[in-house]
Enzyme design. Structure first.
Site, short mmCIF file in Angstrom:
data_model
loop_
_atom_site.label_atom_id
_atom_site.label_comp_id
_atom_site.label_asym_id
_atom_site.label_seq_id
_atom_site.Cartn_x
_atom_site.Cartn_y
_atom_site.Cartn_z
CD GLN A 191 36.79 5.28 2.01
OE1 GLN A 191 36.10 5.01 2.89
NE2 GLN A 191 38.04 4.84 1.96
CD GLU A 208 6.40 4.69 6.78
OE1 GLU A 208 5.93 4.96 5.48
OE2 GLU A 208 6.38 5.93 7.48
N1 CAA Z 1 -1.28 -2.65 -0.86
C1 CAA Z 1 -2.57 -3.16 -0.77
N2 CAA Z 1 -3.00 -4.14 -0.07
C2 CAA Z 1 -1.82 -5.20 0.20
C3 CAA Z 1 -0.51 -4.87 0.16
C4 CAA Z 1 -0.28 -3.49 -0.39
N3 CAA Z 1 1.15 -3.07 -0.60
N4 CAA Z 1 0.33 -5.86 0.61
C5 CAA Z 1 -0.64 -6.96 1.00
N5 CAA Z 1 -1.73 -6.29 0.62
C6 CAA Z 1 -3.21 -6.96 0.87
C7 CAA Z 1 -3.24 -8.44 -0.17
O1 CAA Z 1 -3.89 -7.94 -1.22
C8 CAA Z 1 -4.06 -9.16 0.95
O2 CAA Z 1 -5.51 -8.86 0.68
P1 CAA Z 1 -6.55 -10.03 0.78
O3 CAA Z 1 -6.25 -11.12 1.66
O4 CAA Z 1 -7.81 -9.30 1.08
O5 CAA Z 1 -6.50 -10.53 -0.61
C9 CAA Z 1 -3.79 -8.82 2.21
O6 CAA Z 1 -3.11 -7.63 2.19
C10 CAA Z 1 -2.86 -9.93 2.56
O7 CAA Z 1 -1.57 -9.76 2.07
P2 CAA Z 1 -0.70 -11.21 1.64
O8 CAA Z 1 -1.69 -12.37 1.47
O9 CAA Z 1 0.17 -10.66 0.52
O10 CAA Z 1 0.03 -11.35 3.13
P3 CAA Z 1 1.45 -11.90 3.39
O11 CAA Z 1 1.49 -12.09 4.91
O12 CAA Z 1 2.01 -12.87 2.29
O13 CAA Z 1 2.18 -10.31 3.04
C11 CAA Z 1 3.13 -8.29 3.84
C12 CAA Z 1 2.01 -9.32 3.79
C13 CAA Z 1 3.29 -7.70 2.43
C14 CAA Z 1 4.26 -9.08 4.13
C15 CAA Z 1 2.58 -7.17 4.92
O14 CAA Z 1 2.48 -7.94 6.01
C16 CAA Z 1 3.74 -6.10 4.87
O15 CAA Z 1 3.53 -5.19 4.13
N6 CAA Z 1 4.50 -6.25 5.96
C17 CAA Z 1 5.52 -5.28 6.33
C18 CAA Z 1 4.70 -4.29 7.29
C19 CAA Z 1 5.46 -2.93 7.43
O16 CAA Z 1 5.60 -2.36 6.45
N7 CAA Z 1 5.54 -2.48 8.74
C20 CAA Z 1 5.94 -1.09 8.84
C21 CAA Z 1 5.61 -0.81 10.16
S1 CAA Z 1 4.99 0.92 10.13
C22 CAA Z 1 6.57 1.88 10.58
O17 CAA Z 1 7.60 1.55 10.19
C23 CAA Z 1 5.83 3.18 10.54
C24 CAA Z 1 6.80 4.22 11.40
O18 CAA Z 1 6.71 4.87 12.52
C25 CAA Z 1 7.89 4.88 10.41
#
Ligand code: CAA
Length: 385
Positions: free
Chosen positions: A337, A364
């Site tokens: 802008q 990510e």
């Molecule tokens: N750090 C550590 N552990 C975590 C966590 C975190 N940020 N988020 C979730 N967990 C753990 C939980 O503690 C849980 O552990 P337990 O089952 O042992 O208790 C387990 O993971 C499952 O978590 P939830 O029960 O919360 O599961 P959910 O399905 O409700 O949520 C989510 C999970 C947070 C949505 C997860 O799937 C997520 O982060 N999704 C996003 C994925 C992502 O970021 N993808 C990016 C792709 S990589 C990329 O882009 C790379 C590239 O090339 C640039």
């Protein structure tokens, strides 16, 4: 929190800035047009220690802290966010995970060449039908009678995908255990049954490399399991916590690069008889842009310092990424802008910032996922207090 930079921080920031200005800037525009991967630049970054910045010197890394890392990513991304993400993935999503969860044998075999930049790494979690809902991994790894695994499935949106030598691949080893049945494997390019797709033609970060991968009965021996069987999802999540700090720094670099261009242009461009930066409307824009950049920097430094101090950084990393990616879009839009019509054409370089910024709200963990992570974490902290 102490916001003072140490001498090391300043030296690394200046070295990254100098490298970006001397080695990256001259080819950035052309590579944005052609999508050519910056092979030589990545090699040089490796020689200078920027591809394994936080890895211990014992394994060939630079042994620096996360603050050094974010300062370097910002400086590189200011000039070229494509190079920023190549570096970020190798450092945060590949080297960190092998150093943290790998055996000494895996560190010698995979980490050392990755940390020294002789090899490049990729992190493979997303799939054609699995993005944000990452627990639903459809790629399978089936145990064979000889103790090896056969991997079948597909991965999508893999940064460094066509150029990498080593891939960290998440696959379901025990569907009955759901996400507790996911395992991380170290896979090499060229393994039979492992197919690398074509590079994607993207809106932004065009010279970085993104592709899909296919696995058909790829045989992987047990010594390629990272961590333990069933630990893969935890590894994936913990790795992304650190990765998000790197992407936040990349977004900050995009914003501060756009800001520099806007300020410079505001001195050169005259309207109503004076440089446009003497017009209050432009001054207000520049002020807002600067506040957002500084606020994002504080969140990123907070997350980086928590990580370095071995304190929890899940929420802090997600806040840094959420905010930095949001303001990268806003600052890039305002930088255009400020340039008016000139901002809309390639020659003035700010339109690239907007194209590059968008992905930081997606990869990510999308911004929507960052909201989930932040809310869950803060509620957990509230309950525990
Ligand atoms: N750090 C550590 N552990 C975590 C966590 C975190 N940020 N988020 C979730 N967990 C753990 C939980 O503690 C849980 O552990 P337990 O089952 O042992 O208790 C387990 O993971 C499952 O978590 P939830 O029960 O919360 O599961 P959910 O399905 O409700 O949520 C989510 C999970 C947070 C949505 C997860 O799937 C997520 O982060 N999704 C996003 C994925 C992502 O970021 N993808 C990016 C792709 S990589 C990329 O882009 C790379 C590239 O090339 C640039």
């Amino acid at each position: 929190m102490n916001f003072q930079y140490s001498d090391d921080h300043i030296a690394i920031r200046d070295a990254a800035r100098e490298f970006a200005e001397n080695e990256i800037v001259s080819s950035a525009v052309e590579r944005d047009k052609t999508g050519e991967f910056p092979t030589e630049i990545v090699q040089k970054l490796g020689e200078l220690g920027f591809m394994g910045m936080m890895v211990s010197p014992e394994w060939g890394g630079a042994g620096l802290d996360t603050v050094c890392y974010v300062l370097a990513i910002e400086e590189i991304s200011k000039i070229d966010a494509s190079v920023g993400v190549i570096m970020s993935v190798n450092n945060s999503l590949v080297c960190w995970v092998i150093e943290t969860f790998g055996s000494d044998e895996q560190k010698e075999r995979f980490l050392r060449p990755l940390a020294t930049g002789q090899k490049l790494g990729a992190y493979c979690l997303s799939e054609p039908g699995v993005g944000s809902d990452a627990t639903q991994q459809a790629t399978t790894a089936t145990l064979q009678s000889d103790g090896s695994y056969l991997i079948n499935g597909a991965k999508n949106w893999i940064t460094n995908g066509t150029k990498a030598d080593h891939y960290i691949v998440f696959a379901q080893t025990d569907p009955a255990k759901k996400h507790h049945g996911i395992t991380a494997f170290l896979i090499d390019k060229g393994m039979p049954g492992f197919e690398v797709g074509l590079k994607e033609d993207k809106l932004g970060i065009r010279s970085s490399d993104t592709c899909s991968l296919g696995f058909t009965d790829v045989r992987v021996t047990a010594d390629r399991i990272l961590g333990t069987v069933g630990q893969g999802f935890k590894i994936a999540m913990e790795t992304l916590n650190g990765g998000r700090i790197g992407i936040a720094a990349q977004a900050l670099g995009i914003a501060s690069g756009a800001m520099d261009k806007a300020v410079r242009y505001s001195f050169e461009r005259y309207a109503f008889g004076k440089p446009i930066n003497q017009l209050q409307t432009i001054q207000f824009k520049l002020a807002d842009m600067q506040v957002k950049i500084e606020a994002a920097r504080m969140l990123i430094l907070r997350a980086a310092r928590n990580k370095d101090a071995h304190e929890s950084y899940i929420k802090e990393a997600a806040m840094a990424k959420l905010y930095a990616s949001k303001i990268a879009m806003e600052v890039a839009t305002e930088a255009i802008q400020v340039h008016g019509g000139y901002g809309y054409v390639r020659e003035y370089l700010v339109e690239r910032a907007l194209r590059d910024a968008k992905i930081t709200e997606i990869y990510e963990g999308t911004s929507e996922i960052q909201h989930i992570v932040i809310a869950r974490q803060l509620l957990k902290e509230y309950e525990a207090s």
